[in-house]
Design a protein around this motif. Sequence first.
Motif, mmCIF file in Angstrom:
data_model
loop_
_atom_site.group_PDB
_atom_site.id
_atom_site.type_symbol
_atom_site.label_atom_id
_atom_site.label_comp_id
_atom_site.label_asym_id
_atom_site.label_seq_id
_atom_site.Cartn_x
_atom_site.Cartn_y
_atom_site.Cartn_z
ATOM 1 N N LEU A 98 7.616 61.027 22.825
ATOM 2 C CA LEU A 98 7.539 59.590 23.063
ATOM 3 C C LEU A 98 6.261 59.068 22.412
ATOM 4 C CD1 LEU A 98 9.083 57.341 24.564
ATOM 5 C CD2 LEU A 98 7.691 57.844 26.574
ATOM 6 N N ILE A 99 6.412 57.995 21.633
ATOM 7 C CA ILE A 99 5.296 57.408 20.889
ATOM 8 C C ILE A 99 5.037 56.007 21.427
ATOM 9 C CG2 ILE A 99 4.423 56.761 18.611
ATOM 10 C CD1 ILE A 99 6.576 58.661 17.417
ATOM 11 N N ALA A 100 3.788 55.707 21.747
ATOM 12 C CA ALA A 100 3.399 54.351 22.129
ATOM 13 C C ALA A 100 2.942 53.609 20.879
ATOM 14 C CB ALA A 100 2.280 54.379 23.163
ATOM 15 N N ALA A 101 3.531 52.437 20.631
ATOM 16 C CA ALA A 101 3.127 51.581 19.511
ATOM 17 C C ALA A 101 2.450 50.349 20.101
ATOM 18 C CB ALA A 101 4.337 51.188 18.673
ATOM 19 N N THR A 121 0.197 54.959 18.230
ATOM 20 C CA THR A 121 -0.226 54.165 17.082
ATOM 21 C C THR A 121 -0.733 52.838 17.628
ATOM 22 O OG1 THR A 121 1.941 53.126 16.725
ATOM 23 C CG2 THR A 121 1.529 55.240 15.628
ATOM 24 N N ALA A 122 -1.676 52.224 16.934
ATOM 25 C CA ALA A 122 -2.234 50.968 17.428
ATOM 26 C C ALA A 122 -2.745 50.135 16.274
ATOM 27 C CB ALA A 122 -3.371 51.233 18.417
ATOM 28 N N SER A 123 -2.571 48.822 16.391
ATOM 29 C CA SER A 123 -3.147 47.924 15.400
ATOM 30 C C SER A 123 -4.657 47.844 15.602
ATOM 31 C CB SER A 123 -2.529 46.527 15.510
ATOM 32 O OG SER A 123 -2.993 45.872 16.671
ATOM 33 N N ASP A 124 -5.353 47.445 14.554
ATOM 34 C CA ASP A 124 -6.816 47.407 14.642
ATOM 35 C C ASP A 124 -7.328 46.258 15.498
ATOM 36 O OD1 ASP A 124 -6.220 45.344 12.888
ATOM 37 O OD2 ASP A 124 -7.075 46.338 11.128
ATOM 38 N N THR A 125 -6.419 45.381 15.971
ATOM 39 C CA THR A 125 -6.823 44.315 16.891
ATOM 40 C C THR A 125 -6.434 44.632 18.341
ATOM 41 O OG1 THR A 125 -4.768 43.137 16.385
ATOM 42 C CG2 THR A 125 -6.731 42.507 15.135
ATOM 43 N N ALA A 126 -5.837 45.782 18.569
ATOM 44 C CA ALA A 126 -5.437 46.179 19.927
ATOM 45 C C ALA A 126 -6.669 46.633 20.720
ATOM 46 C CB ALA A 126 -4.408 47.293 19.871
ATOM 47 N N ASN A 178 -3.517 58.082 17.192
ATOM 48 C CA ASN A 178 -3.152 58.910 16.038
ATOM 49 C C ASN A 178 -3.192 58.148 14.725
ATOM 50 O OD1 ASN A 178 -1.356 59.961 18.506
ATOM 51 N ND2 ASN A 178 -1.855 61.686 17.191
ATOM 52 N N GLN A 179 -2.670 56.908 14.750
ATOM 53 C CA GLN A 179 -2.613 56.100 13.534
ATOM 54 C C GLN A 179 -3.107 54.694 13.853
ATOM 55 O OE1 GLN A 179 -1.655 57.001 10.415
ATOM 56 N NE2 GLN A 179 -1.207 59.104 10.980
ATOM 57 N N LEU A 180 -4.126 54.224 13.135
ATOM 58 C CA LEU A 180 -4.623 52.861 13.263
ATOM 59 C C LEU A 180 -4.032 52.037 12.123
ATOM 60 C CD1 LEU A 180 -6.690 51.193 14.995
ATOM 61 C CD2 LEU A 180 -8.337 51.626 13.153
ATOM 62 N N THR A 181 -3.483 50.868 12.452
ATOM 63 C CA THR A 181 -2.785 50.061 11.459
ATOM 64 C C THR A 181 -3.338 48.643 11.427
ATOM 65 O OG1 THR A 181 -1.076 49.045 12.863
ATOM 66 C CG2 THR A 181 -0.712 51.322 12.159
ATOM 67 N N VAL A 187 4.480 49.485 15.169
ATOM 68 C CA VAL A 187 5.831 50.054 15.260
ATOM 69 C C VAL A 187 6.207 50.747 13.957
ATOM 70 C CG1 VAL A 187 8.289 49.500 15.450
ATOM 71 C CG2 VAL A 187 6.668 48.522 17.080
ATOM 72 N N ASP A 188 5.854 50.160 12.812
ATOM 73 C CA ASP A 188 6.146 50.805 11.531
ATOM 74 C C ASP A 188 5.486 52.178 11.452
ATOM 75 O OD1 ASP A 188 7.602 48.601 10.730
ATOM 76 O OD2 ASP A 188 5.985 47.726 9.535
ATOM 77 N N ALA A 189 4.238 52.258 11.895
ATOM 78 C CA ALA A 189 3.548 53.550 11.887
ATOM 79 C C ALA A 189 4.204 54.526 12.847
ATOM 80 C CB ALA A 189 2.077 53.356 12.254
ATOM 81 N N ALA A 190 4.674 54.014 13.996
ATOM 82 C CA ALA A 190 5.365 54.880 14.956
ATOM 83 C C ALA A 190 6.669 55.410 14.375
ATOM 84 C CB ALA A 190 5.632 54.121 16.253
ATOM 85 N N LEU A 191 7.382 54.581 13.639
ATOM 86 C CA LEU A 191 8.625 55.034 12.992
ATOM 87 C C LEU A 191 8.336 56.131 11.969
ATOM 88 C CD1 LEU A 191 10.407 51.595 12.548
ATOM 89 C CD2 LEU A 191 11.241 53.507 13.936
#
Length: 257
Positions: A98-101, A121-126, A178-181, A187-191
Motif C-alpha cells: 500500500l502506497i500513500a500519495a 510519495t509526497a509533493s514538495d508542498t505537503a 520515498n519519492q518527493l515530487t 499520485v503519478d509517482a505512486a503509480l
Amino acid sequence: MDSHEPVVMTTEPRPGVLLITLNRPRVRNAVDQALAGALDSALTRLESDPSLSVGILTGAGGHFCSGMDLKAFPTEGVPLVADRGLGGLTRARVRKPLIAAVEGAAVAGGFELALACDLITASDTAFFALPEVARGLVAAEGGAVRLPGRLPYHVAMEMLLTAAPLPAPDAARYGLVNQLTGEGLAVDAALTLADRVQAHSREAVHITKRIVQDTRGLDDHTAYTVQDPLSAPVFTTGAAAEGAQAFTEKRPPAWSR
C-alpha cells in the motif's frame, strides 16, 4: 462535494492497481464513521480481488487527510473499524503493498494512515503533523508507536510533544518519504512505484511484507524462527524457478498472475 458522491472513491488507473481516494475535500478529508467504513470496504476489496496487487491511498481536493473529524467526534467517537483501527487501516494487517500519495496536509490520524502504508510519495508542498497533544488527545493510532522508528528519535519526539509540523522535503531528507515530487504529482509517482512493485513475483512480494510485519522488534534468533516457515515454501514455487531461468536466459521473468 455533491451529497451523492461517495466519501471514498476507488478506480483502477492501470491493471493491478487500486487507487483509493478519500473524498471529503471540504473538511480536508477528515475521517468520520462513514468514511472509515468506506475505506475499510476499499481495503477489503484490495485484499480479496486476485486481479489487484498494489493499493494507492490519496485524498481529494489537494489534501491527503486532516485526521479524525473533530466535529463528529463528540457524537460518533473515534472512527475505528472493529480491531483494524482508524479507517480499518492503522491496526490492520494488509497483505498487499500500500502506497500513500500525499498532497497538502497529512495531519493527526491522516498522518497515521500514511504511516500504516508501506511506501510514501509526497509533493514538495505537503506536510505531516501529529497535533493531538494540542487537542488534549494522544496519537494512539500509530503515531506514538510508529513515528520514533521512522524518524530520528528527537525529531519524532518534537513532533509528538510540541505538535510541530514536518515539511515533506524534510521528511524526504530523513527517509520518511520515498519519492518527493512537484505539487500535484504524488499520485503519478505512486503509480510509478506500483509499476516497480508489480514487475516482481506477487507471492514473493507478499511474503516479504509479511516477514517484515511479523519480525519487527524481534531479536535475530527469534526473527529467523518466525521467518523460515514463511520463506521456505517460496524457494520451491514456480515463480522461483521462473526467476532463476529468466536470469539465466537474460530476459524479464514471465510471472503467472
